[in-house]
Design a protein around this motif. Structure first.
Motif, PDB file in Angstrom:
ATOM      1  N   GLY A 109     -41.040  19.201  35.053  1.00 53.89           N
ATOM      2  CA  GLY A 109     -41.303  18.201  35.791  1.00 53.89           C
ATOM      3  C   GLY A 109     -40.211  17.108  36.094  1.00 53.89           C
ATOM      4  O   GLY A 109     -40.197  16.328  36.837  1.00 53.89           O
TER       5      GLY A 109
ATOM      6  N   GLN B 213     -38.941  17.466  39.823  1.00 46.26           N
ATOM      7  CA  GLN B 213     -39.761  16.733  40.762  1.00 46.26           C
ATOM      8  C   GLN B 213     -39.442  15.234  40.759  1.00 46.26           C
ATOM      9  O   GLN B 213     -39.559  14.293  41.598  1.00 46.26           O
ATOM     10  N   GLU B 214     -39.240  14.633  39.244  1.00 44.97           N
ATOM     11  CA  GLU B 214     -38.961  13.274  39.193  1.00 44.97           C
ATOM     12  C   GLU B 214     -37.617  12.640  39.982  1.00 44.97           C
ATOM     13  O   GLU B 214     -37.569  11.648  40.714  1.00 44.97           O
TER      14      GLU B 214
ATOM     15  N   VAL C  21     -36.622  14.232  42.762  1.00 45.39           N
ATOM     16  CA  VAL C  21     -36.709  14.410  44.091  1.00 45.39           C
ATOM     17  C   VAL C  21     -37.383  13.038  44.587  1.00 45.39           C
ATOM     18  O   VAL C  21     -37.262  12.331  45.294  1.00 45.39           O
ATOM     19  N   GLN C  22     -38.620  12.688  43.541  1.00 44.43           N
ATOM     20  CA  GLN C  22     -39.287  11.501  43.986  1.00 44.43           C
ATOM     21  C   GLN C  22     -38.301  10.206  43.862  1.00 44.43           C
ATOM     22  O   GLN C  22     -38.445   9.329  44.996  1.00 44.43           O
TER      23      GLN C  22
ATOM     24  N   GLU D  76     -36.346  10.195  47.015  1.00 39.82           N
ATOM     25  CA  GLU D  76     -37.179   9.996  48.209  1.00 39.82           C
ATOM     26  C   GLU D  76     -37.504   8.536  48.217  1.00 39.82           C
ATOM     27  O   GLU D  76     -37.452   7.752  49.397  1.00 39.82           O
TER      28      GLU D  76
ATOM     29  N   TYR E 192     -40.435  22.850  46.757  1.00 38.30           N
ATOM     30  CA  TYR E 192     -40.699  21.720  47.776  1.00 38.30           C
ATOM     31  C   TYR E 192     -42.096  21.853  48.446  1.00 38.30           C
ATOM     32  O   TYR E 192     -42.511  20.681  48.827  1.00 38.30           O
TER      33      TYR E 192
ATOM     34  N   LYS F 252     -44.864  22.255  47.247  1.00 36.72           N
ATOM     35  CA  LYS F 252     -45.795  21.415  46.360  1.00 36.72           C
ATOM     36  C   LYS F 252     -45.498  19.972  46.407  1.00 36.72           C
ATOM     37  O   LYS F 252     -46.507  18.978  46.212  1.00 36.72           O
ATOM     38  N   LEU F 253     -44.215  19.644  46.898  1.00 35.58           N
ATOM     39  CA  LEU F 253     -43.939  18.148  47.019  1.00 35.58           C
ATOM     40  C   LEU F 253     -44.267  17.614  48.646  1.00 35.58           C
ATOM     41  O   LEU F 253     -43.533  16.527  48.787  1.00 35.58           O
ATOM     42  N   GLU F 254     -44.903  18.649  49.214  1.00 34.24           N
ATOM     43  CA  GLU F 254     -45.409  18.082  50.587  1.00 34.24           C
ATOM     44  C   GLU F 254     -44.108  18.092  51.578  1.00 34.24           C
ATOM     45  O   GLU F 254     -44.321  17.515  52.711  1.00 34.24           O
ATOM     46  N   TYR F 255     -43.193  18.940  51.329  1.00 36.48           N
ATOM     47  CA  TYR F 255     -42.255  19.653  52.510  1.00 36.48           C
ATOM     48  C   TYR F 255     -42.921  20.356  53.280  1.00 36.48           C
ATOM     49  O   TYR F 255     -43.531  21.342  52.732  1.00 36.48           O
TER      50      TYR F 255
ATOM     51  N   LYS G 287     -39.671  16.246  55.010  1.00 32.18           N
ATOM     52  CA  LYS G 287     -40.923  15.392  54.811  1.00 32.18           C
ATOM     53  C   LYS G 287     -40.659  14.081  55.382  1.00 32.18           C
ATOM     54  O   LYS G 287     -39.859  13.631  55.372  1.00 32.18           O
TER      55      LYS G 287
END
Length: 136
Positions: free
Chosen positions: A74, A77-78, A80-81, A84, A109, A111-114, A133
């Protein structure tokens, strides 16, 4: 784990592993706060994320890299968030990235709503998928 902007002291760690950016440009990007560094609990560097601007007005994530033993936990993901959130705080409404069609990163990507926004076909490599995104 700590995610922060890379500093000049992180240059060697990144430069030895990032073969996709000119060495002179890497230092400029570090100084411009366009590179995040990821450190583990002991303070050791375990990854980074580098970005720029598409059309000079849309944040574009160029590369995210995490040491092999830390992948799948994870951390990516952290990172990228965090990026963002920072881009949204600066007033950007959209961010972009890309990945080759033969890479599993496209699923990460998505899964991260891209969402897919197009593609680029070059003679020497697989199809490059452009992903976008909305931050609102």
């Amino acid at each position: 784990m700590e995610i922060d902007f890379a500093t000049e002291s992180d240059y060697e760690f990144i430069q030895q592993r990032d073969h996709h950016v000119l060495t002179d440009l890497l230092m400029a990007k570090i100084r411009a706060h366009e590179v995040y560094i990821v450190r583990n609990e002991e303070g050791s560097n375990i990854g980074w994320m580098r970005f720029g601007y598409f059309w000079d007005n849309t944040p574009f994530m160029n590369l995210i890299w995490i040491e092999e033993q830390y992948r799948g936990k994870g951390i990516g993901q952290e990172v990228v968030q965090r990026w963002e959130r920072d881009m949204k705080q600066k007033g950007f409404k959209t961010v972009m990235t890309s990945t080759q069609s033969d890479e599993d990163a496209q699923h990460f990507y998505r899964k991260l709503e891209y969402r897919d926004a197009g593609c680029l076909l070059l003679d020497t490599q697989p199809l490059e998928i452009i992903l976008i995104k909305d931050l609102e």
